[in-house]
Design a protein around this motif. Structure first.
Motif, PDB file in Angstrom:
ATOM      1  N   SER A 184      -2.050  -7.483  -5.059  1.00 50.65           N
ATOM      2  CA  SER A 184      -2.853  -6.024  -4.676  1.00 50.65           C
ATOM      3  C   SER A 184      -3.450  -4.732  -5.498  1.00 50.65           C
ATOM      4  N   ALA A 185      -1.922  -4.487  -6.292  1.00 48.81           N
ATOM      5  CA  ALA A 185      -2.442  -3.822  -7.026  1.00 48.81           C
ATOM      6  C   ALA A 185      -3.865  -3.556  -7.728  1.00 48.81           C
ATOM      7  N   TYR A 186      -4.266  -4.475  -8.562  1.00 42.85           N
ATOM      8  CA  TYR A 186      -5.614  -5.050  -9.027  1.00 42.85           C
ATOM      9  C   TYR A 186      -6.526  -4.981  -9.185  1.00 42.85           C
ATOM     10  N   THR A 234       1.119  -1.458   0.186  1.00 39.46           N
ATOM     11  CA  THR A 234       0.105  -0.079   0.073  1.00 39.46           C
ATOM     12  C   THR A 234       0.681   0.880  -0.191  1.00 39.46           C
ATOM     13  N   PRO A 235       1.965   1.241   1.039  1.00 42.19           N
ATOM     14  CA  PRO A 235       2.835   2.793   0.854  1.00 42.19           C
ATOM     15  C   PRO A 235       3.778   2.559  -1.153  1.00 42.19           C
ATOM     16  N   MET A 236       3.617   1.457  -1.310  1.00 43.21           N
ATOM     17  CA  MET A 236       4.369   1.919  -2.460  1.00 43.21           C
ATOM     18  C   MET A 236       3.182   2.434  -4.044  1.00 43.21           C
ATOM     19  N   MET A 237       1.853   1.697  -3.121  1.00 40.88           N
ATOM     20  CA  MET A 237       1.229   2.395  -4.395  1.00 40.88           C
ATOM     21  C   MET A 237       0.495   4.050  -4.145  1.00 40.88           C
ATOM     22  N   ARG A 238       0.736   4.205  -2.657  1.00 41.45           N
ATOM     23  CA  ARG A 238       0.601   5.712  -2.676  1.00 41.45           C
ATOM     24  C   ARG A 238       2.045   6.917  -3.132  1.00 41.45           C
ATOM     25  N   ARG A 239       2.420   5.401  -2.932  1.00 38.55           N
ATOM     26  CA  ARG A 239       4.065   6.568  -3.190  1.00 38.55           C
ATOM     27  C   ARG A 239       4.008   6.974  -4.882  1.00 38.55           C
ATOM     28  N   TRP A 240       3.852   5.781  -5.617  1.00 38.04           N
ATOM     29  CA  TRP A 240       4.290   5.783  -6.488  1.00 38.04           C
ATOM     30  C   TRP A 240       3.190   5.864  -7.937  1.00 38.04           C
ATOM     31  N   GLY A 241       1.591   5.452  -7.155  1.00 35.02           N
ATOM     32  CA  GLY A 241       0.485   5.388  -8.138  1.00 35.02           C
ATOM     33  C   GLY A 241       0.343   3.546  -8.176  1.00 35.02           C
ATOM     34  N   ILE A 242      -0.601   3.508  -8.477  1.00 36.72           N
ATOM     35  CA  ILE A 242      -0.639   2.058  -9.093  1.00 36.72           C
ATOM     36  C   ILE A 242      -0.219   1.310  -9.987  1.00 36.72           C
ATOM     37  N   ARG A 243      -0.380   2.510 -11.332  1.00 36.82           N
ATOM     38  CA  ARG A 243      -0.184   2.282 -12.470  1.00 36.82           C
ATOM     39  C   ARG A 243       2.173   2.034 -12.948  1.00 36.82           C
ATOM     40  N   PHE A 250       0.494  -0.422 -19.301  1.00 35.05           N
ATOM     41  CA  PHE A 250       1.387   1.094 -20.090  1.00 35.05           C
ATOM     42  C   PHE A 250       0.056   2.175 -20.057  1.00 35.05           C
ATOM     43  N   ARG A 251      -1.460   1.275 -20.043  1.00 33.70           N
ATOM     44  CA  ARG A 251      -2.155   1.972 -21.521  1.00 33.70           C
ATOM     45  C   ARG A 251      -3.316   2.989 -20.063  1.00 33.70           C
ATOM     46  N   LEU A 252      -3.110   1.951 -18.326  1.00 36.77           N
ATOM     47  CA  LEU A 252      -3.657   2.954 -17.441  1.00 36.77           C
ATOM     48  C   LEU A 252      -2.889   4.642 -17.243  1.00 36.77           C
ATOM     49  N   PRO A 253      -4.117   5.621 -16.713  1.00 33.50           N
ATOM     50  CA  PRO A 253      -3.845   6.709 -16.585  1.00 33.50           C
ATOM     51  C   PRO A 253      -2.847   7.403 -15.338  1.00 33.50           C
ATOM     52  N   ASP A 254      -1.907   8.221 -15.471  1.00 34.50           N
ATOM     53  CA  ASP A 254      -1.192   8.280 -14.110  1.00 34.50           C
ATOM     54  C   ASP A 254      -1.876   7.964 -13.177  1.00 34.50           C
ATOM     55  N   ARG A 255      -2.857   8.303 -13.440  1.00 36.41           N
ATOM     56  CA  ARG A 255      -3.438   8.410 -11.579  1.00 36.41           C
ATOM     57  C   ARG A 255      -4.445   7.503 -10.718  1.00 36.41           C
ATOM     58  N   ALA A 256      -4.851   7.065 -11.545  1.00 41.87           N
ATOM     59  CA  ALA A 256      -5.839   5.527 -12.035  1.00 41.87           C
ATOM     60  C   ALA A 256      -5.972   5.337 -10.480  1.00 41.87           C
ATOM     61  N   GLY A 257      -6.475   4.865  -9.593  1.00 38.96           N
ATOM     62  CA  GLY A 257      -6.732   4.491  -8.788  1.00 38.96           C
ATOM     63  C   GLY A 257      -6.705   4.990  -7.272  1.00 38.96           C
ATOM     64  N   GLU A 258      -6.144   5.920  -8.122  1.00 38.56           N
ATOM     65  CA  GLU A 258      -5.789   7.566  -6.762  1.00 38.56           C
ATOM     66  C   GLU A 258      -7.048   7.357  -5.180  1.00 38.56           C
ATOM     67  N   ARG A 259      -8.409   7.180  -5.857  1.00 35.32           N
ATOM     68  CA  ARG A 259      -9.567   8.076  -4.863  1.00 35.32           C
ATOM     69  C   ARG A 259      -8.628   6.650  -3.898  1.00 35.32           C
TER      70      ARG A 259
END
Length: 467
Positions: free
Chosen positions: A379-381, A325-334, A453-462
């Motif tokens: 976890s990311a998916y 979770t910290p990794m996804m929050r720091r760098w984003g899911i994409r 690669f096709r995901l938006p940069d801020r995908a899943g940020e919510r």
């Protein structure tokens, strides 16, 4: 509202989340624990180990076929009632599997067992998702992700110990006390305030078309893995699967009460998980199936040794999970997905390079790394799946997501069996057909890289929040 009973003062439904996670753990464990026992089951029932794989695939196929009904059933009859009945069916069918006299009976009982699991798990997950607030989604997904990560990798060791020291039938018998405890917990933690919606109709034609499409595809895979596959039969089943599958999708898009509401696919992040995430699930589901067979049939290891080595995947899950979770929050899911999937391709290449003469320490290290990557990707998916889905669409999204994920798992096991059978004569690689199978999985993982690669940069940020 069902499941509002809470433990703690922060408003999170811990009890319900644990119940949902427990149900998911039992169902996934049962789907995967059989892999280590396949040689023993085959020997006892007088069939080939690859033929006995139908014990696994029949279970997963039934899940894939019936899970789309879970949303309708839950809305029609109420979550609590469905969860309790499904748990009872699962437990009773487990007892029947434990006394099955032949392969046919075992498969029939596995189908009945899966019918209970097909309602029990997605309905339990739906209860949790309906209860939590948007800001609690990551925590809820974490509870529901752990079973899917842990069960497939501890199952081989448990299965190996059972087969070595007792009998393969105990694998199914242990579900009886667990199921009874789970049903008692559900009675306590699930409140009976939800009555269901008697007005919601069921699209019987959609059910029939979906069932035929899935069954045709799996029958094609079963024919490919046979001793002497018949090309005409394989082609006929595949063509039938494509045609009927197309009709099923058309029906779901035009029906006023579709089996699965495909409108939720307009949410880009959810659509990516349904498509590329299902391919990912296919790939990682093949691994716990292939590894125990490779270690026993190709390396000559005992069931316990094979199961113990597969638990190295679990060690990787445990080490990396708190950082996910910290990794996804720091760098984003994409970004996390892109790096994870690219390195996973390399990891599958490393597994393909393992052979009977490989040092145990090297094998363990490769599996620990692979398990860590598996944990991050999974976890990311799962976080991305519901991050942008509105509350009013959760039931439809949950049913569709669960169905395609189980379908991916079923095809992952089927693909593993087909690959080993197709490459059986290949002996130039360290582990023969098994090495070739893992190289095939590496190629499929590249498909997931394209999706990331096709995901938006801020995908899943919510769901994860900004850094």
């Amino acid at each position: 509202m069902i499941g509002r009973r809470r433990i703690g003062g922060d408003g999170f439904p811990y009890a319900l989340a644990l119940l949902g996670a427990g149900a998911m753990f039992m169902e996934i464990l049962d789907a995967t624990i059989v892999a280590t026992a396949l040689p023993a089951i085959a020997a006892d029932l007088g069939v080939r180990p690859l033929d006995a794989a139908v014990v696994v695939t029949s279970y997963l196929i039934t899940l894939a076929i019936l899970i789309p009904l879970s949303g309708w059933v839950a809305d029609r009859f109420g979550v609590r009632r469905v969860f309790l009945i499904a748990g009872a069916v699962f437990t009773a069918a487990s007892a029947a599997c434990a006394v099955a006299p032949d392969l046919t009976t075992l498969v029939v009982m596995r189908v009945l067992q899966a019918a209970g699991g097909a309602m029990m798990v997605p309905v339990g997950r739906l209860a949790v998702l309906r209860t939590v607030e948007r800001g609690q989604l990551v925590r809820a997904i974490a509870y529901l992700t752990w079973p899917a990560l842990i069960a497939p990798v501890v199952a081989p060791l448990i299965g190996g110990l059972i087969v070595t020291h007792t009998d393969w039938r105990v694998i199914f018998a242990i579900n009886i006390p667990i199921g009874i405890v789970g049903l008692g917990a559900a009675v306590i933690w699930c409140r009976p305030s939800e009555t269901g919606d008697a007005r919601r109709r069921l699209d019987l034609l959609g059910v029939a078309l979906t069932t035929l499409a899935v069954a045709s595809a799996i029958l094609a895979a079963q024919e490919v893995s046979a001793d002497r596959p018949r090309g005409v039969v394989v082609a006929a089943w595949l063509v039938g699967a494509v045609i009927v599958g197309g009709l099923a999708v058309r029906r779901m898009r035009t029906s006023s009460y579709p089996l699965l509401n495909l409108d939720v696919l307009r949410v880009h992040s959810f659509a990516s998980v349904v498509g590329f995430g299902t391919v990912y699930r296919l790939v990682i589901s093949a691994v716990p199936f292939l590894l125990p067979l490779m270690f026993q049939l190709q390396f000559g290891w005992s069931p316990v040794a094979a199961g113990a080595m597969v638990t190295a995947l679990f060690l990787g899950n445990v080490v990396i999970k708190p950082l996910t979770t910290p990794m996804m929050r720091r760098w984003g899911i994409r970004r996390v997905l892109m790096v994870d999937l690219l390195v996973s391709v390399i990891a599958f290449g490393a597994i393909a390079g393992l052979g009977p003469d490989s040092a145990g320490a090297i094998i363990a290290i490769v599996l620990v790394v692979s398990g860590s990557l598996r944990s991050i990707g999974f976890s990311a998916y799962n976080t991305l799946a519901f991050a942008d889905v509105e509350s009013s669409e959760l039931s439809d999204a949950n049913a569709l997501h669960a169905a395609v994920q189980e379908l991916g798992s079923a095809f992952g096991v089927a693909l593993g069996a087909v690959a080993v059978s197709a490459f059986a004569a290949l002996d130039v690689l360290p582990a023969g057909a098994y090495s070739a199978a893992f190289l095939l999985l590496a190629v499929l993982m590249l498909v997931c890289v394209v999706g990331a690669f096709r995901l938006p940069d801020r995908a899943g940020e919510r769901a994860v929040g900004p850094a």
